[in-house]
Design an enzyme around this catalytic site. Structure first.
Site, PDB file in Angstrom:
ATOM      1  CE  LYS A  89      85.305  15.976  40.746  1.00 24.44           C
ATOM      2  NZ  LYS A  89      84.721  17.299  40.931  1.00 24.44           N
ATOM      3  CD  GLU A 111      78.045  18.209  36.945  1.00 23.31           C
ATOM      4  OE1 GLU A 111      78.975  18.288  37.751  1.00 23.31           O
ATOM      5  OE2 GLU A 111      76.981  18.044  37.444  1.00 23.31           O
ATOM      6  CB  SER A 381      92.250  16.074  43.916  1.00 21.60           C
ATOM      7  OG  SER A 381      92.882  16.244  42.499  1.00 21.60           O
TER       8      SER A 381
END
Length: 404
Positions: A89, A111, A381
């Site tokens: 991220k 969010e 991830s």
């Protein structure tokens, strides 16, 4: 095959700008700023420096020897769990926060579902001196207490959302409401390749670093491209991040793995491509979980980052065209893969990533009999710290894990 949006922000029939009139000027301003700054050498140099010295790039491409021996094919893991903060991220949040700063927007809103995007946004805002607020469903707040505490430690304000399913979809709804009210000083930082154009394009471009590194690393390690690349899919950012650089390499099979939850037949899942239909959500036309009247269904996954009733339009387009193959993995299968990777390789994966690990193991077993030295790359991830309490609860070991 390269995938680019047209002048309307569409990938084939998917995508577009389904935004309220009050936001259209802001969205156009964002698109113009993105084009200007990402073509600016100074901006690119600053972002590259942050990715290298702050995020810790490049991340390793790790040969999972024990997993490979068990499954019968060679499996490599692209270690995005090693990025500062524990997930891919940060690649995107550093890019968007830097863009916001150059645009003169001092307040960042975001969010989050699994909490990793919220943590990464809080980190990027902190290092760049920006104010940060994060919207998060109360269901996810309960599941992701550790990440909520991390966000607060990093200086972000966490706003609980108690409407609807109390998960990611509803957090996005509240973020958009905030943005509409505060467009002058506020930048809305979307965490995946979803939403109105130019967000799907921007997020994919900021995540492309994953695939760029992977291509160089696998050629260095094996002298050839992989046969298969596998990534989990919620909104689709980690998948598009690794897939994009290989779209033109037709011999490389690309597989996205959605959350089958309790089983596709139960309706309790998050598999928008495998079991969804076309419609509009959060400013985009894509594949969604919806009823016959177009009302959004409640999605489900015990991996909160995959608990979203839609998917990015570019990924929907690539799946529709056949370039990306889609599969799904249940909670039970995912939990088994979570335990296997932890015990076989000493790597505790995020539950989201464990979906891809399960699929890779099964794919390896199938391909082992067909092709000698079948080569698979899995995009790992994120790391699993955030999911320890969820797993402990499922396994009935809450007290042992320190949860109570």
């Amino acid at each position: 095959m390269l995938s680019k949006p047209d002048e309307h922000g569409k990938f084939g029939i998917f995508g577009g700008k389904f935004a309220p009139e009050v936001l259209m000027t802001t969205v156009e301003e964002l698109e113009a700023a993105y084009i200007t700054y990402t073509n600016d050498k100074g901006f690119r140099t600053e972002l590259d420096s942050l990715l290298r010295t702050y995020a810790g790039r490049p991340t390793a491409l790790y040969f999972a020897k024990n997993l490979s021996k068990m499954s019968g094919a060679k499996i490599y893991l692209k270690r995005e769990d090693l990025v500062h903060g524990g997930a891919h991220k940060l690649n995107n949040t550093l890019g968007q926060c830097l863009l916001a700063k150059h645009m003169g927007k001092r307040r960042i809103i975001a969010e989050t579902g699994a909490g990793q995007h919220g943590v990464a946004t809080a980190m990027a805002a902190a290092v760049l001196g920006l104010e940060c607020e994060v919207y998060m469903g109360t269901e996810d707040i309960e599941r992701q207490k550790l990440n909520v505490f991390r966000m607060k430690l990093l200086g972000a304000k966490v706003n609980p959302v108690d409407s609807g399913s109390k998960t990611l979809k509803d957090a996005i709804n509240e973020s958009i409401r905030d943005w509409v009210t505060n467009v002058e000083n506020t930048y809305y930082l979307i965490g995946s390749v979803v939403g109105m154009h130019p967000y799907p394009l921007m997020v994919r471009e900021f995540q492309r670093v994953i695939g760029k590194e992977t291509k160089v690393q696998i050629l260095d390690a094996e002298g050839r491209l992989p046969d298969t690349i596998i990534a989990c899919v919620g909104g689709g950012s980690n998948a598009m991040g690794i897939f994009y650089e290989f779209l033109s390499d037709d011999a490389v099979e690309l597989i996205g793995v959605e959350a089958a939850g309790k089983g596709l037949e139960t309706g309790e899942h998050g598999a928008s491509i495998c079991a969804g239909t076309e419609g509009v959500l959060h400013g985009m036309y894509s594949k969604l979980l919806q009823d016959e009247d177009g009302q959004i269904k409640q999605s489900y996954s015990f991996a909160p980052g995959l608990d979203y009733p839609g998917v990015g339009p570019e990924l929907a387009h690539l799946a529709e065209s056949g370039r990306v193959k889609m599969g799904s993995t249940t909670d039970e299968e995912t939990l088994n893969a979570f335990k296997i990777l932890s015990t076989k390789e000493g790597i505790i994966p995020a539950l989201e990533s464990a979906h891809a690990i399960h699929y890779a193991i099964e794919e390896a077993k199938k391909k082992a009999g067909e092709q000698k030295d079948h080569l698979i790359v899995v995009n790992l991830s994120g790391r699993g710290d955030k999911d320890i309490y969820t797993v402990a609860q499922v396994l009935g070991d809450r007290r042992e894990a320190g949860y109570v």
